[in-house]
Design an enzyme around this catalytic site. Structure first.
Site, mmCIF file in Angstrom:
data_model
loop_
_atom_site.group_PDB
_atom_site.id
_atom_site.type_symbol
_atom_site.label_atom_id
_atom_site.label_comp_id
_atom_site.label_asym_id
_atom_site.label_seq_id
_atom_site.Cartn_x
_atom_site.Cartn_y
_atom_site.Cartn_z
ATOM 1 N N THR A 43 34.994 -40.054 -45.127
ATOM 2 C CA THR A 43 34.346 -38.748 -45.190
ATOM 3 C C THR A 43 33.868 -38.628 -46.622
ATOM 4 O OG1 THR A 43 36.339 -37.556 -45.848
ATOM 5 C CG2 THR A 43 35.959 -37.751 -43.480
ATOM 6 N N HIS A 44 32.738 -38.012 -46.832
ATOM 7 C CA HIS A 44 32.122 -37.931 -48.170
ATOM 8 C C HIS A 44 31.899 -39.322 -48.765
ATOM 9 C CE1 HIS A 44 33.473 -33.647 -48.173
ATOM 10 N NE2 HIS A 44 34.513 -34.166 -47.546
ATOM 11 N N SER A 59 12.898 -61.930 -51.493
ATOM 12 C CA SER A 59 12.135 -61.292 -52.554
ATOM 13 C C SER A 59 11.144 -62.287 -53.122
ATOM 14 C CB SER A 59 13.083 -60.818 -53.649
ATOM 15 O OG SER A 59 12.415 -60.729 -54.888
ATOM 16 N N LYS A 67 17.774 -63.001 -53.098
ATOM 17 C CA LYS A 67 17.823 -61.786 -52.286
ATOM 18 C C LYS A 67 17.806 -62.020 -50.780
ATOM 19 C CE LYS A 67 17.045 -57.947 -53.683
ATOM 20 N NZ LYS A 67 18.011 -56.864 -53.755
ATOM 21 N N ASN A 123 17.390 -59.112 -47.917
ATOM 22 C CA ASN A 123 17.239 -57.658 -47.798
ATOM 23 C C ASN A 123 17.234 -57.167 -46.343
ATOM 24 O OD1 ASN A 123 17.036 -57.389 -50.596
ATOM 25 N ND2 ASN A 123 14.832 -57.812 -50.541
ATOM 26 N N GLU A 136 16.107 -50.607 -42.945
ATOM 27 C CA GLU A 136 15.434 -49.646 -43.826
ATOM 28 C C GLU A 136 14.226 -49.027 -43.126
ATOM 29 O OE1 GLU A 136 15.264 -51.179 -48.184
ATOM 30 O OE2 GLU A 136 15.527 -52.907 -46.903
ATOM 31 N N TYR A 139 -7.428 -22.356 -23.724
ATOM 32 C CA TYR A 139 -7.741 -23.620 -24.394
ATOM 33 C C TYR A 139 -8.506 -23.377 -25.689
ATOM 34 C CZ TYR A 139 -9.494 -28.232 -25.475
ATOM 35 O OH TYR A 139 -9.781 -29.410 -26.132
ATOM 36 N N GLN A 167 -6.832 -30.509 -28.939
ATOM 37 C CA GLN A 167 -7.137 -31.942 -28.906
ATOM 38 C C GLN A 167 -6.276 -32.712 -29.917
ATOM 39 O OE1 GLN A 167 -11.240 -33.303 -28.278
ATOM 40 N NE2 GLN A 167 -11.176 -34.078 -30.360
ATOM 41 N N LYS A 214 -2.865 -35.118 -29.418
ATOM 42 C CA LYS A 214 -2.714 -36.520 -29.025
ATOM 43 C C LYS A 214 -2.258 -37.453 -30.148
ATOM 44 C CE LYS A 214 -6.040 -35.589 -25.679
ATOM 45 N NZ LYS A 214 -5.958 -34.308 -26.391
HETATM 46 N N1 ARG Z 1 -10.904 -33.961 -25.419
HETATM 47 C C1 ARG Z 1 -10.432 -32.666 -25.070
HETATM 48 C C2 ARG Z 1 -8.996 -32.506 -25.564
HETATM 49 O O1 ARG Z 1 -8.384 -33.461 -25.776
HETATM 50 C C3 ARG Z 1 -10.460 -32.465 -23.587
HETATM 51 C C4 ARG Z 1 -10.603 -31.044 -23.182
HETATM 52 C C5 ARG Z 1 -11.962 -30.561 -23.537
HETATM 53 N N2 ARG Z 1 -12.170 -29.218 -23.122
HETATM 54 C C6 ARG Z 1 -13.114 -28.433 -23.660
HETATM 55 N N3 ARG Z 1 -13.203 -27.232 -23.213
HETATM 56 N N4 ARG Z 1 -13.922 -28.864 -24.585
HETATM 57 O O2 ARG Z 1 -8.513 -31.446 -25.722
#
Ligand code: ARG
Length: 484
Positions: free
Chosen positions: A155-156, A277, A283, A285, A290, A317, A322, A325
């Site tokens: 611990t610690h 290294s 070395k 490593n 890491e 929306y 977008q 993603k």
């Molecule tokens: N490429 C757009 C996104 O990933 C798809 C949806 C587009 N919709 C819009 N109303 N322009 O969000």
């Protein structure tokens, strides 16, 4: 043509704007899910009579063909705005406007994009769960192979009490178990159908959302169309779960780094998992460990990135969405590769029994055992604690350890000096004496291993059952010639 819109505008899209706003470099990898969802939508349009059987067959044939073209690298995605535009425009090119132009009936890219993401994530959750199981399996195996190895527990980062090396490894097993369970639980909220929400308010056309859900193997449809197209918390939840997973992996990585350093010398890493290294020839490593630690920042920042994107967005929306993603794909990619290497690294570290044994004699690891012995003789714990503290003070000031203590040094407690003194302060015996549930005793560790095996089998069964259903849906809709 590379856009799904345009007739309303007087001018073509500015080139720089087009480059700035495209998502195809990221969402191209959703092509499988876009084809899959489109096929289900098409079947539904046929079922409710909005397209004929012949038209439906034609659209499905086109979708299969597009899937194959993409798989074979025959389509250049770069001119398109996003994956949804690519699939639809290619379909209309291929089978003609008359029929191809019907696919987008009662659908919007706004419900389509979240459908694609949900299909993607549902599948990746299975793969990530398997990845975690792979690391768990390696930990379990290592624990089993080294059941008798005793080491200092800290611990610690100060020597605390002796523990079994296996017990320490299994601590990670159970952290990772919660990570799998978090993904399994979050999957319930990923596995819901958004399609049929239209742009935001639904549609006046007679669609059948339950049928689409059945075709895509979603247990239920989303209740509110505005929520369906705005919500990204299903992604955020996964990114949160992955962040926690990486906090765990980074701690394991850190211990490997620490333990393989000569200062500890508790672990030997197989040469194939280390680097040298360019200047210091001696070395060796621990770079893999890491990097597991290092990549944590990337995954946690994915969660932060999406959180900031979502904060304060008005319904429904917005193009900001977008940006969900890049963090999603980055986190999933890093997770899958890190889990695989973390499992292999775990298989390739070996405890150094001698060094661990040597370290057991440093730091008065069995001082608590001595207190527990006194408690059993009727001494109140606080008093025992104070007395043993005195002993340790005396010994450490002269560079001695518990083994050097003689009966004479016990002063007022001489009558309590144990016959089996050596046994009480012996680190290996200390481990064996532990009696509480979940402790480091060999019997309890055995139970942990048994429980661990059961959990792994359950988890595997669950992932198989998900995959069976997903595969069945894909094969019914897109067909056998297109590999799942
Ligand atoms: N490429 C757009 C996104 O990933 C798809 C949806 C587009 N919709 C819009 N109303 N322009 O969000």
């Amino acid at each position: 043509m590379t856009n799904l819109w345009g007739s309303r505008m007087e001018k073509d899209l500015d080139r720089e704007v087009k480059e700035f706003s495209t998502s195809i470099p990221e969402d191209f990898l959703l092509y499988k899910y876009d084809v899959w969802g489109s096929a289900a939508h098409c079947k539904m349009l046929e079922k409710v009579g909005m397209i004929s059987e012949k038209e439906s067959k034609e659209i499905l044939r086109g979708l299969r063909e597009i899937f194959r073209e993409i798989e074979e690298g025959k389509i250049d995605p770069s001119p398109f705005e996003d994956i949804h535009s690519l699939v639809e425009i290619r379909l209309r090119d291929m089978i003609g406007e008359e029929i191809g132009g019907k696919l987008h009936t009662a659908r919007s890219r706004n419900d389509q994009v979240v459908l694609d993401e949900r299909l993607f994530l549902r599948e990746k959750i299975g793969e990530m769960a398997e990845g975690i199981n792979f690391v768990q399996e390696a930990l379990l195996q290592k624990a089993q192979e080294n059941k008798d190895v005793v080491m200092p527990g800290y611990t610690h980062l100060q020597p605390a009490q002796p523990v079994l090396f296996a017990h320490h490894l299994l601590a990670y097993f159970f952290m990772l178990q919660r990570d799998v369970e978090r993904l399994e639980d979050a999957r319930k909220r990923v596995n819901v159908l958004p399609l049929g929400s239209g742009a935001l308010s639904g549609t006046s056309l007679p669609i059948d959302r339950e049928y689409v859900a059945k075709l895509l193997s979603f247990p239920r449809v989303q209740e509110n169309s505005m929520d369906a197209v705005s919500d990204r918390d299903f992604i955020l939840e996964i990114l949160g779960a992955l962040s926690i997973l990486f906090l765990h992996l980074s701690r394991w990585g850190e211990e490997i780094v620490l333990w393989s350093s000569p200062a500890f010398n508790f672990l030997e890493i197989d040469d194939a998992f280390t680097t040298g290294s360019s200047i210091m020839p001696q070395k060796k490593n621990p770079d893999v460990a890491e990097l597991l630690r290092g990549k944590t920042g990337e995954v946690v920042s994915s969660w932060v990135s999406l959180t900031i994107t979502l904060k304060g967005l008005p319904l429904t929306y917005n193009r900001d969405l977008q940006q969900d993603k890049p963090p999603l794909f980055r986190a999933v990619r890093e997770t899958l590769s890190s889990l695989h290497i973390a499992a292999r690294l775990t298989q390739n570290v070996f405890p150094n029994r001698e060094s661990m044994k040597k370290a057991l004699s440093i730091g008065f690891l069995t001082a608590t055992d001595l207190c527990e012995y006194l408690v059993e003789q009727g001494v109140p714990f606080r008093q025992a604690h104070a007395w043993v503290g005195e002993i340790v003070k005396k010994l450490s000031s002269t560079g001695k350890c518990l083994r050097d203590l003689r009966k004479e040094d016990w002063g007022e407690y001489q009558n309590l000096f144990p016959q089996n003194w050596e046994e009480i302060i012996d680190e290996e015996k200390s481990v064996r004496r532990k009696a509480s549930q979940g402790s480091t005793s060999p019997q309890e560790v055995e139970k942990e291993i048994k429980k661990g095996k059961e959990l792994l089998a359950q988890s595997r069964e669950l992932v198989y059952s998900w995959r069976r259903r997903e595969k069945e849906s894909w094969e019914n809709l897109v067909g056998e010639n297109c590999v799942f």
